[in-house]
Design a protein around this motif. Sequence first.
Motif, PDB file in Angstrom:
ATOM      1  N   LYS A  73      44.195  46.401  44.815  1.00 39.59           N
ATOM      2  CA  LYS A  73      42.600  45.993  45.114  1.00 39.59           C
ATOM      3  C   LYS A  73      42.745  44.357  45.246  1.00 39.59           C
ATOM      4  O   LYS A  73      43.743  43.580  44.695  1.00 39.59           O
ATOM      5  CB  LYS A  73      41.690  46.286  43.880  1.00 39.59           C
ATOM      6  CG  LYS A  73      41.295  47.417  43.928  1.00 39.59           C
ATOM      7  CD  LYS A  73      40.361  47.941  42.799  1.00 39.59           C
ATOM      8  CE  LYS A  73      40.076  49.311  42.613  1.00 39.59           C
ATOM      9  NZ  LYS A  73      39.004  49.586  41.666  1.00 39.59           N
ATOM     10  N   GLU A  74      41.702  43.911  45.950  1.00 39.55           N
ATOM     11  CA  GLU A  74      41.651  42.264  46.411  1.00 39.55           C
ATOM     12  C   GLU A  74      41.918  41.796  45.035  1.00 39.55           C
ATOM     13  O   GLU A  74      41.476  41.836  44.016  1.00 39.55           O
ATOM     14  CB  GLU A  74      40.355  42.033  47.135  1.00 39.55           C
ATOM     15  CG  GLU A  74      40.340  40.744  47.498  1.00 39.55           C
ATOM     16  CD  GLU A  74      38.942  40.259  48.293  1.00 39.55           C
ATOM     17  OE1 GLU A  74      39.053  39.683  49.216  1.00 39.55           O
ATOM     18  OE2 GLU A  74      37.931  40.612  47.729  1.00 39.55           O
ATOM     19  N   HIS A  75      42.637  40.494  45.113  1.00 37.69           N
ATOM     20  CA  HIS A  75      42.909  39.737  44.126  1.00 37.69           C
ATOM     21  C   HIS A  75      43.413  38.245  44.417  1.00 37.69           C
ATOM     22  O   HIS A  75      43.624  38.037  45.683  1.00 37.69           O
ATOM     23  CB  HIS A  75      43.776  40.294  43.023  1.00 37.69           C
ATOM     24  CG  HIS A  75      45.237  40.522  43.601  1.00 37.69           C
ATOM     25  ND1 HIS A  75      45.293  41.494  44.430  1.00 37.69           N
ATOM     26  CD2 HIS A  75      46.428  39.849  43.517  1.00 37.69           C
ATOM     27  CE1 HIS A  75      46.721  41.697  44.873  1.00 37.69           C
ATOM     28  NE2 HIS A  75      47.190  40.495  44.307  1.00 37.69           N
ATOM     29  N   HIS A  77      45.933  34.841  42.883  1.00 42.74           N
ATOM     30  CA  HIS A  77      46.845  34.313  41.737  1.00 42.74           C
ATOM     31  C   HIS A  77      46.739  32.897  41.845  1.00 42.74           C
ATOM     32  O   HIS A  77      46.995  32.021  42.871  1.00 42.74           O
ATOM     33  CB  HIS A  77      48.443  34.562  42.023  1.00 42.74           C
ATOM     34  CG  HIS A  77      48.550  35.679  42.650  1.00 42.74           C
ATOM     35  ND1 HIS A  77      48.708  36.979  41.786  1.00 42.74           N
ATOM     36  CD2 HIS A  77      48.820  36.479  43.827  1.00 42.74           C
ATOM     37  CE1 HIS A  77      48.836  38.112  42.084  1.00 42.74           C
ATOM     38  NE2 HIS A  77      48.984  37.907  43.399  1.00 42.74           N
ATOM     39  N   TRP A 115      42.435  34.848  48.154  1.00 31.99           N
ATOM     40  CA  TRP A 115      41.971  36.277  48.196  1.00 31.99           C
ATOM     41  C   TRP A 115      42.804  37.104  49.083  1.00 31.99           C
ATOM     42  O   TRP A 115      43.020  36.574  50.298  1.00 31.99           O
ATOM     43  CB  TRP A 115      40.577  36.427  48.339  1.00 31.99           C
ATOM     44  CG  TRP A 115      39.570  35.999  47.318  1.00 31.99           C
ATOM     45  CD1 TRP A 115      39.016  34.758  47.562  1.00 31.99           C
ATOM     46  CD2 TRP A 115      39.296  36.337  46.044  1.00 31.99           C
ATOM     47  NE1 TRP A 115      38.258  34.579  46.454  1.00 31.99           N
ATOM     48  CE2 TRP A 115      38.500  35.496  45.515  1.00 31.99           C
ATOM     49  CE3 TRP A 115      40.069  37.334  45.490  1.00 31.99           C
ATOM     50  CZ2 TRP A 115      38.147  35.640  44.173  1.00 31.99           C
ATOM     51  CZ3 TRP A 115      39.648  37.458  44.148  1.00 31.99           C
ATOM     52  CH2 TRP A 115      38.712  36.574  43.511  1.00 31.99           C
ATOM     53  N   TYR A 117      44.709  41.517  49.511  1.00 31.06           N
ATOM     54  CA  TYR A 117      45.131  42.551  48.921  1.00 31.06           C
ATOM     55  C   TYR A 117      46.553  43.146  49.465  1.00 31.06           C
ATOM     56  O   TYR A 117      46.880  42.838  50.822  1.00 31.06           O
ATOM     57  CB  TYR A 117      44.280  43.848  49.028  1.00 31.06           C
ATOM     58  CG  TYR A 117      43.923  44.097  50.449  1.00 31.06           C
ATOM     59  CD1 TYR A 117      44.671  45.220  51.083  1.00 31.06           C
ATOM     60  CD2 TYR A 117      43.155  43.383  51.204  1.00 31.06           C
ATOM     61  CE1 TYR A 117      44.130  45.636  52.455  1.00 31.06           C
ATOM     62  CE2 TYR A 117      42.844  43.820  52.664  1.00 31.06           C
ATOM     63  CZ  TYR A 117      43.538  44.992  53.217  1.00 31.06           C
ATOM     64  OH  TYR A 117      43.035  45.245  54.391  1.00 31.06           O
ATOM     65  N   VAL A 141      46.631  37.165  37.567  1.00 28.92           N
ATOM     66  CA  VAL A 141      45.887  37.755  38.551  1.00 28.92           C
ATOM     67  C   VAL A 141      44.401  37.463  38.311  1.00 28.92           C
ATOM     68  O   VAL A 141      44.057  37.649  37.159  1.00 28.92           O
ATOM     69  CB  VAL A 141      46.017  39.118  38.625  1.00 28.92           C
ATOM     70  CG1 VAL A 141      45.192  39.793  39.609  1.00 28.92           C
ATOM     71  CG2 VAL A 141      47.613  39.333  38.904  1.00 28.92           C
ATOM     72  N   ARG A 143      40.799  38.834  39.668  1.00 31.33           N
ATOM     73  CA  ARG A 143      39.835  39.619  40.690  1.00 31.33           C
ATOM     74  C   ARG A 143      38.421  39.498  40.828  1.00 31.33           C
ATOM     75  O   ARG A 143      37.952  38.704  39.894  1.00 31.33           O
ATOM     76  CB  ARG A 143      40.098  41.334  39.945  1.00 31.33           C
ATOM     77  CG  ARG A 143      41.440  41.493  39.726  1.00 31.33           C
ATOM     78  CD  ARG A 143      41.541  43.213  39.474  1.00 31.33           C
ATOM     79  NE  ARG A 143      42.828  43.370  39.095  1.00 31.33           N
ATOM     80  CZ  ARG A 143      43.959  43.537  39.993  1.00 31.33           C
ATOM     81  NH1 ARG A 143      43.681  43.279  41.092  1.00 31.33           N
ATOM     82  NH2 ARG A 143      45.057  44.044  39.617  1.00 31.33           N
ATOM     83  N   GLU A 146      32.784  42.683  40.181  1.00 31.57           N
ATOM     84  CA  GLU A 146      32.328  43.957  40.759  1.00 31.57           C
ATOM     85  C   GLU A 146      30.786  43.831  40.757  1.00 31.57           C
ATOM     86  O   GLU A 146      30.018  43.178  40.332  1.00 31.57           O
ATOM     87  CB  GLU A 146      32.805  45.039  40.088  1.00 31.57           C
ATOM     88  CG  GLU A 146      34.356  44.989  40.325  1.00 31.57           C
ATOM     89  CD  GLU A 146      35.083  46.056  39.702  1.00 31.57           C
ATOM     90  OE1 GLU A 146      34.361  47.220  39.562  1.00 31.57           O
ATOM     91  OE2 GLU A 146      36.086  46.069  39.169  1.00 31.57           O
TER      92      GLU A 146
END
Length: 146
Positions: A73-75, A77, A115, A117, A141, A143, A146
């Motif tokens: 999933k999109e993340h 660093h 961002w 993935y 990480v 995220r 949501e």
Amino acid sequence: MKSAVLVGACCLVLGGYVISALAEENGEAYSNTEVLLHKSETTITKQPLFYPTGRQAQVTSLIITLAPGEAVKEHMHPIPLYGYILDGELTITYEKEAPLTFKKGEAFIEAVNTWHYGKNTGTEPTRILAVFMGAKDLPNVIRPPE
């Protein structure tokens, strides 16, 4: 006489150590050396590479396995990440960059604070060695909410 022999032996040992250290710097320390990533100063999206400062360093390493077609999933660093494809193929899609594909045997420094993935775009499982070069109390990480 014993002193001269001892000094000579020390010079040989130290001289060998210096030569060995110089050879190691050039990837020649071992007879079977393969450079995976040589002195990278930027990420794969051409960002300058900086380590977090003001905190104790913290390194984490993982092997991530993705089945064919599986995506992470999109993340992002907030710290530098070294990646190496052990097996398979990985395509990384960034928010403002063209997707990049990496195959078995390829290494990279992941984009920082961007961002993205990753997806296994191959036909076999993908295994990735991920080495996070972070700092104490910083996440490896992030995220999106949501």
